[in-house]
Enzyme design. Sequence first.
Site, PDB file in Angstrom:
ATOM      1  N   HIS A 182       0.802  -1.231   0.000  1.00 51.59           N
ATOM      2  CA  HIS A 182       0.000   0.000   0.000  1.00 51.59           C
ATOM      3  C   HIS A 182       0.830   1.274   0.000  1.00 51.59           C
ATOM      4  O   HIS A 182       0.292   2.364  -0.119  1.00 51.59           O
ATOM      5  CB  HIS A 182      -0.948   0.030   1.200  1.00 51.59           C
ATOM      6  CG  HIS A 182      -0.262   0.370   2.493  1.00 51.59           C
ATOM      7  ND1 HIS A 182       0.499  -0.543   3.176  1.00 51.59           N
ATOM      8  CD2 HIS A 182      -0.196   1.518   3.195  1.00 51.59           C
ATOM      9  CE1 HIS A 182       0.985   0.032   4.258  1.00 51.59           C
ATOM     10  NE2 HIS A 182       0.589   1.289   4.303  1.00 51.59           N
TER      11      HIS A 182
HETATM   12  C1  UD1 Z   1      -2.091   5.825   5.795  1.00 45.22           C
HETATM   13  C2  UD1 Z   1      -0.811   6.233   6.523  1.00 45.22           C
HETATM   14  C3  UD1 Z   1       0.213   5.109   6.426  1.00 45.22           C
HETATM   15  C4  UD1 Z   1      -0.380   3.795   6.886  1.00 45.22           C
HETATM   16  C5  UD1 Z   1      -1.656   3.514   6.092  1.00 45.22           C
HETATM   17  C6  UD1 Z   1      -2.338   2.251   6.503  1.00 45.22           C
HETATM   18  C7  UD1 Z   1      -0.200   8.615   6.508  1.00 45.22           C
HETATM   19  C8  UD1 Z   1       0.722   9.606   5.910  1.00 45.22           C
HETATM   20  N1  UD1 Z   1      -0.189   7.410   5.921  1.00 45.22           N
HETATM   21  O1  UD1 Z   1      -1.768   5.683   4.417  1.00 45.22           O
HETATM   22  O2  UD1 Z   1       1.325   5.423   7.234  1.00 45.22           O
HETATM   23  O3  UD1 Z   1       0.565   2.761   6.686  1.00 45.22           O
HETATM   24  O4  UD1 Z   1      -2.549   4.610   6.328  1.00 45.22           O
HETATM   25  O5  UD1 Z   1      -3.456   2.027   5.678  1.00 45.22           O
HETATM   26  O6  UD1 Z   1      -0.893   8.922   7.448  1.00 45.22           O
HETATM   27  N2  UD1 Z   1      -9.265   5.293   1.588  1.00 45.22           N
HETATM   28  C9  UD1 Z   1     -10.460   4.634   1.584  1.00 45.22           C
HETATM   29  N3  UD1 Z   1     -11.050   4.369   2.788  1.00 45.22           N
HETATM   30  C10 UD1 Z   1     -10.500   4.725   3.969  1.00 45.22           C
HETATM   31  C11 UD1 Z   1      -9.268   5.398   3.953  1.00 45.22           C
HETATM   32  C12 UD1 Z   1      -8.655   5.651   2.758  1.00 45.22           C
HETATM   33  O7  UD1 Z   1     -10.977   4.284   0.542  1.00 45.22           O
HETATM   34  O8  UD1 Z   1     -11.101   4.461   5.024  1.00 45.22           O
HETATM   35  C13 UD1 Z   1      -8.603   5.571   0.296  1.00 45.22           C
HETATM   36  C14 UD1 Z   1      -8.778   6.995  -0.171  1.00 45.22           C
HETATM   37  O9  UD1 Z   1      -8.929   6.992  -1.544  1.00 45.22           O
HETATM   38  C15 UD1 Z   1      -7.447   7.628   0.180  1.00 45.22           C
HETATM   39  C16 UD1 Z   1      -6.489   6.459   0.033  1.00 45.22           C
HETATM   40  O10 UD1 Z   1      -7.229   5.303   0.421  1.00 45.22           O
HETATM   41  O11 UD1 Z   1      -7.160   8.707  -0.631  1.00 45.22           O
HETATM   42  C17 UD1 Z   1      -5.269   6.580   0.895  1.00 45.22           C
HETATM   43  O12 UD1 Z   1      -5.636   6.804   2.244  1.00 45.22           O
HETATM   44  P1  UD1 Z   1      -4.722   7.730   3.197  1.00 45.22           P
HETATM   45  O13 UD1 Z   1      -5.256   7.714   4.585  1.00 45.22           O
HETATM   46  O14 UD1 Z   1      -4.509   9.043   2.532  1.00 45.22           O
HETATM   47  O15 UD1 Z   1      -3.329   7.029   3.170  1.00 45.22           O
HETATM   48  P2  UD1 Z   1      -2.896   5.522   3.308  1.00 45.22           P
HETATM   49  O16 UD1 Z   1      -2.237   5.151   2.043  1.00 45.22           O
HETATM   50  O17 UD1 Z   1      -4.012   4.641   3.792  1.00 45.22           O
END
Ligand code: UD1
Length: 374
Positions: free
Chosen positions: A211
Amino acid sequence: MSHKLMLVAGARPNFMKIAPLIRAANARGDLPPVCLVHTGQHYDEGMSEVFFRELGLPKPDHYLAVGSASHAVQTAKIMTAFEPVLLAEKPACVVVVGDVNSTLACALVASKLAVPVAHVEAGLRSGDRTMPEEINRVLTDAISDWLFVTEPSGLDNLALEGRAASSVFHVGHVMIDNLLHEVARLQEAPPGETCARLKKELSRYGVVTLHRPANVDSLEVLSNILRALETIATDLPLISPVHPRTRSNLAKLGRELHPGVVLTESLGYRDFVHLWGDAEIILTDSGGLQEEATALGVRCVTLRENTERPVTVTEGTNILGGVTTDSILAAYHTALTRARRSQRRPRLWDGQAAGRILEILVKELDARAPKPRA
Ligand code: UD1
């Protein structure tokens, strides 16, 4: 002395670190119930709610509903939503865990309002400032009052950054507290349908999680990793619960994967332990899973060039596999030459870290509290 602690959780890897702290706080007789803030950085049922249910987390006292956005917008939204909550609750201390955007945002708000901050899982450094988490780690540590460290490298890193030894405590790992707690109860929670079916169909399998933006946002890097995984899958079927970020990038690649690579929805905590706990090997770019694999002795190849958790390599089951097709395959073959289960576990990864943290925090807060006049 009765100190109100405010605990912050935001994203999936926070929830399993908060759960043991809440259990340990409830087990003490001298603390009011903790105040739990969920920033809503992760918000889906599969990324958030399932963890609250399974880990027995209470309903958050405050849900900030910040959701997804760019780093700047997300961090700013967390800060502006958190500030009034902090002003209203007036806790003795804010406890932040890990290295996600919620960790830094809430630590920053608290420190500017002169509310002491405890950082749990402090001192980890990859040395790679292109990782958003590395920035979050460095900055959170710089403004925290108490730094709770999981492994010896954390002590060295914080000393190099000039932190006084009196604010740094090697306590072990709350995430491992949680893992050991859940593993002891796994028999009572049989795997869900998808996990049970896959385990029945495949007697031997590996588990993959991917991820990191550096791995999945670049279609070139993602393709190189997939080539390695597909080669491995001709020998060992691979099961991969897919993160939302990865799912959308896989769709952009627009090609079929080898049938030996089985993609599933993201899994809840217990289902996932059921799955990886019995795997031949884990291939991952997660930080926490490197440590959990070490704690249960499962072979692990990390799909990165570096790790901020070096104890998993020096004392655990982890091998750095890099992100090229050849380097991943080489690490995979080296890992398979090792015993299927290792019994070594880093010092203090014994299930008692949360209790140690609270013991220290209460003493430190007592020492800071205004003394009644004689
Ligand atoms: C975040 C953390 C990372 C952690 C990871 C675990 C930061 C900088 N990064 O990264 O350290 O390892 O979480 O998952 O804080 N999304 C959904 N549903 C959700 C949440 C996210 O669909 O409940 C999608 C959205 O499109 C979003 C993307 O996933 O834009 C990424 O989510 P985001 O929280 O920005 O970062 P992670 O890659 O999950």
